[in-house]
Motif scaffolding. Structure first.
Motif, PDB file in Angstrom:
ATOM      1  N   GLU A  83       0.699  -1.302  -0.042  1.00 36.85           N
ATOM      2  CA  GLU A  83      -0.024  -0.008   0.015  1.00 36.85           C
ATOM      3  C   GLU A  83       0.931   1.181   0.106  1.00 36.85           C
ATOM      4  O   GLU A  83       0.471   2.191  -0.605  1.00 36.85           O
ATOM      5  CB  GLU A  83      -0.969   0.042   1.212  1.00 36.85           C
ATOM      6  N   PRO A  84       2.086   1.469   0.596  1.00 30.42           N
ATOM      7  CA  PRO A  84       2.824   2.517   0.868  1.00 30.42           C
ATOM      8  C   PRO A  84       3.104   3.231  -0.962  1.00 30.42           C
ATOM      9  O   PRO A  84       3.658   4.196  -0.986  1.00 30.42           O
ATOM     10  CB  PRO A  84       3.916   2.268   1.648  1.00 30.42           C
ATOM     11  N   ALA A  85       3.171   2.110  -1.820  1.00 33.45           N
ATOM     12  CA  ALA A  85       3.577   2.506  -3.093  1.00 33.45           C
ATOM     13  C   ALA A  85       2.698   3.491  -3.683  1.00 33.45           C
ATOM     14  O   ALA A  85       3.043   4.299  -4.431  1.00 33.45           O
ATOM     15  CB  ALA A  85       3.320   1.091  -3.883  1.00 33.45           C
ATOM     16  N   ARG A  86       1.472   3.779  -2.965  1.00 35.52           N
ATOM     17  CA  ARG A  86       0.358   4.678  -3.481  1.00 35.52           C
ATOM     18  C   ARG A  86       0.987   6.150  -3.217  1.00 35.52           C
ATOM     19  O   ARG A  86       0.595   7.224  -3.785  1.00 35.52           O
ATOM     20  CB  ARG A  86      -1.025   4.577  -2.810  1.00 35.52           C
ATOM     21  N   LEU A  87       1.883   6.306  -2.090  1.00 35.17           N
ATOM     22  CA  LEU A  87       2.683   7.515  -1.601  1.00 35.17           C
ATOM     23  C   LEU A  87       3.760   7.933  -2.596  1.00 35.17           C
ATOM     24  O   LEU A  87       4.139   9.195  -2.414  1.00 35.17           O
ATOM     25  CB  LEU A  87       2.857   7.355  -0.044  1.00 35.17           C
ATOM     26  N   LEU A  88       4.097   7.080  -3.603  1.00 38.43           N
ATOM     27  CA  LEU A  88       5.331   7.484  -4.143  1.00 38.43           C
ATOM     28  C   LEU A  88       5.057   8.614  -5.117  1.00 38.43           C
ATOM     29  O   LEU A  88       4.122   8.774  -5.673  1.00 38.43           O
ATOM     30  CB  LEU A  88       5.706   6.337  -5.118  1.00 38.43           C
ATOM     31  N   THR A  89       6.148   9.675  -5.342  1.00 36.36           N
ATOM     32  CA  THR A  89       5.881  10.836  -6.102  1.00 36.36           C
ATOM     33  C   THR A  89       6.118  10.237  -7.597  1.00 36.36           C
ATOM     34  O   THR A  89       7.297   9.585  -7.695  1.00 36.36           O
ATOM     35  CB  THR A  89       6.722  11.700  -5.649  1.00 36.36           C
ATOM     36  N   SER A  90       5.236  10.680  -8.548  1.00 35.33           N
ATOM     37  CA  SER A  90       5.419  10.442  -9.683  1.00 35.33           C
ATOM     38  C   SER A  90       6.720  11.099 -10.455  1.00 35.33           C
ATOM     39  O   SER A  90       6.893  12.357 -10.310  1.00 35.33           O
ATOM     40  CB  SER A  90       4.199  10.489 -10.791  1.00 35.33           C
ATOM     41  N   PRO A  91       7.422  10.503 -11.050  1.00 38.67           N
ATOM     42  CA  PRO A  91       8.825  11.072 -11.401  1.00 38.67           C
ATOM     43  C   PRO A  91       8.569  11.945 -12.768  1.00 38.67           C
ATOM     44  O   PRO A  91       7.241  12.038 -13.432  1.00 38.67           O
ATOM     45  CB  PRO A  91       9.652  10.068 -11.868  1.00 38.67           C
ATOM     46  N   ASP A  92       9.434  12.859 -13.154  1.00 37.17           N
ATOM     47  CA  ASP A  92       8.918  13.834 -14.268  1.00 37.17           C
ATOM     48  C   ASP A  92       8.952  12.904 -15.490  1.00 37.17           C
ATOM     49  O   ASP A  92       9.703  11.841 -15.734  1.00 37.17           O
ATOM     50  CB  ASP A  92      10.319  14.832 -14.424  1.00 37.17           C
ATOM     51  N   ARG A  93       8.014  13.220 -16.387  1.00 37.89           N
ATOM     52  CA  ARG A  93       7.799  12.385 -17.532  1.00 37.89           C
ATOM     53  C   ARG A  93       7.943  13.390 -18.848  1.00 37.89           C
ATOM     54  O   ARG A  93       7.715  14.759 -18.647  1.00 37.89           O
ATOM     55  CB  ARG A  93       6.191  12.136 -17.525  1.00 37.89           C
ATOM     56  N   LEU A  94       8.356  12.797 -19.686  1.00 40.94           N
ATOM     57  CA  LEU A  94       7.949  13.576 -21.168  1.00 40.94           C
ATOM     58  C   LEU A  94       6.814  13.328 -21.807  1.00 40.94           C
ATOM     59  O   LEU A  94       6.048  12.625 -21.625  1.00 40.94           O
ATOM     60  CB  LEU A  94       9.077  12.991 -22.181  1.00 40.94           C
ATOM     61  N   PRO A  95       6.322  14.373 -22.685  1.00 38.18           N
ATOM     62  CA  PRO A  95       5.186  14.007 -23.356  1.00 38.18           C
ATOM     63  C   PRO A  95       5.316  12.984 -24.211  1.00 38.18           C
ATOM     64  O   PRO A  95       6.085  12.600 -24.708  1.00 38.18           O
ATOM     65  CB  PRO A  95       4.947  15.516 -24.028  1.00 38.18           C
ATOM     66  N   LEU A  96       3.990  12.322 -24.507  1.00 37.56           N
ATOM     67  CA  LEU A  96       4.134  11.282 -25.508  1.00 37.56           C
ATOM     68  C   LEU A  96       4.302  11.762 -26.906  1.00 37.56           C
ATOM     69  O   LEU A  96       3.690  12.693 -27.409  1.00 37.56           O
ATOM     70  CB  LEU A  96       2.619  10.732 -25.607  1.00 37.56           C
ATOM     71  N   PRO A  97       5.313  11.396 -27.583  1.00 38.13           N
ATOM     72  CA  PRO A  97       5.498  11.997 -29.133  1.00 38.13           C
ATOM     73  C   PRO A  97       4.492  11.661 -30.027  1.00 38.13           C
ATOM     74  O   PRO A  97       3.560  10.675 -30.038  1.00 38.13           O
ATOM     75  CB  PRO A  97       6.912  11.296 -29.496  1.00 38.13           C
ATOM     76  N   ASP A  98       4.348  12.665 -31.064  1.00 38.36           N
ATOM     77  CA  ASP A  98       3.488  12.578 -32.255  1.00 38.36           C
ATOM     78  C   ASP A  98       3.889  11.455 -33.068  1.00 38.36           C
ATOM     79  O   ASP A  98       5.209  11.230 -33.285  1.00 38.36           O
ATOM     80  CB  ASP A  98       3.222  13.865 -32.914  1.00 38.36           C
ATOM     81  N   PRO A  99       2.776  10.551 -33.727  1.00 42.80           N
ATOM     82  CA  PRO A  99       3.591   9.458 -34.609  1.00 42.80           C
ATOM     83  C   PRO A  99       4.157  10.337 -35.855  1.00 42.80           C
ATOM     84  O   PRO A  99       3.832  11.419 -36.052  1.00 42.80           O
ATOM     85  CB  PRO A  99       2.119   8.899 -35.277  1.00 42.80           C
ATOM     86  N   PRO A 100       5.285   9.730 -36.470  1.00 42.23           N
ATOM     87  CA  PRO A 100       5.913  10.413 -37.683  1.00 42.23           C
ATOM     88  C   PRO A 100       5.064  10.437 -38.688  1.00 42.23           C
ATOM     89  O   PRO A 100       3.886   9.959 -38.972  1.00 42.23           O
ATOM     90  CB  PRO A 100       6.982   9.302 -38.122  1.00 42.23           C
TER      91      PRO A 100
END
Length: 298
Positions: free
Chosen positions: A173-190
């Motif tokens: 349950e303590p895993a719910r308290l983890l802070t989400s790390p910085d993420r990049l936006p999902l890239p657009d398809p080529p």
């Protein structure tokens, strides 16, 4: 032109001997008093190792190092051989690598634990579920089972996992308290679709580069990673085939979620971490590829 008799001694005028002798003396003095070109280049390689440009466990290919340091290949080969003799490099067959010098090979358990912690925070392994087995996690994270086991013990010590017999560790349950790390936006398809055979080749090449662990310029590491991100965006934009069962649908969704998380994870600093990170992305994307004979993604 008259033929030269090899038996006849070459005549050198007294005026020509003095400059030649002076040049030879100057060369011998330089070699005796200062570092040789090989020693100077070996010092540059050594400096690159100490600055972690060439990281422990990294394979050093003569041509790549010569290009990186703008040095002749033969001189580079001699410099690497000198550092093997000094113990800064190791050689097994034709493979020359930077000595570990007491450090453990990358990725170390703490790196694996950090990556698993990120995935738990992102909901890839939410609280209440069991982690996959050691073999599957080792495949996904491009490492070996003993290091995965050590990483899990680190997370157990943090109170995030609970070991269970005959099952993967449970996320607590303590895993719910983890802070989400910085993420990049999902890239657009080529804009132009990448053929399936090119997708497969790029994904395979990323895995091969990690297994070779050879030096690549940082810009090239970034380029390969960005290329895989484009491929991943295309794969996620491609409709999945209808799943026959709810279980198959859940597994397909889990694969897509893992791929999306890997696509949005920033590229870490360092060449070996970058190669490893790109190989893990490659593994996640290969799990999205259709089975042989399927038309999806063509």
């Amino acid at each position: 032109m008259a033929a030269v008799d090899p038996a006849r001694p070459v005549e050198i005028s007294p005026t020509g001997v003095a400059p030649m002798a002076t040049a030879v003396i100057d060369l011998l003095t330089a070699l005796d008093d200062g570092p040789t070109p090989v020693a100077d280049l070996a010092a540059k390689v050594s400096s690159a190792i100490h600055l972690c440009r060439y990281e422990p466990g990294m394979a050093l290919v003569t041509a790549s190092v010569a290009a990186d340091l703008d040095a002749p290949k033969e001189l580079t080969r001699l410099a690497l051989a000198q550092l093997v003799g000094e113990g800064l490099l190791t050689r097994a067959g034709s493979r020359t690598t930077v000595a570990l010098s007491g450090s453990r090979p990358f990725p170390r358990p703490e790196h694996l634990a950090a990556r698993l912690r990120e995935q738990i925070a992102q909901g890839i392994y939410p609280s209440g579920v069991n982690l996959p087995g050691l073999n599957e996690l080792a495949r996904r994270l491009n490492t070996v089972q003993p290091r995965i086991a050590e990483a899990q013990r680190l997370l157990e010590a943090d109170g995030l996992l609970l070991r269970q017999r005959r099952r993967g560790p449970a996320v607590l349950e303590p895993a719910r308290l983890l802070t989400s790390p910085d993420r990049l936006p999902l890239p657009d398809p080529p804009a132009r679709r990448i053929p399936l055979h090119a997708v497969q080749m790029s994904a395979g090449a990323a895995s091969n580069r990690w297994h070779r662990r050879a030096y690549l310029p940082p810009a090239e590491v970034h380029m390969h990673w960005q290329s895989l991100r484009d491929i991943g965006a295309q794969l996620l934009d491609t409709p999945f085939p209808n799943c026959a069962t709810s279980g198959a649908r859940a597994r397909a969704n889990a694969r897509a979620t893992r791929a999306m998380e890997a696509l949005c994870a920033p590229l870490p600093d360092g060449i070996l971490p970058g190669l490893w990170h790109t190989a893990c992305l490659s593994t996640a994307l290969r799990d999205l590829l259709p089975p042989s004979g399927s038309n999806r993604g063509r």
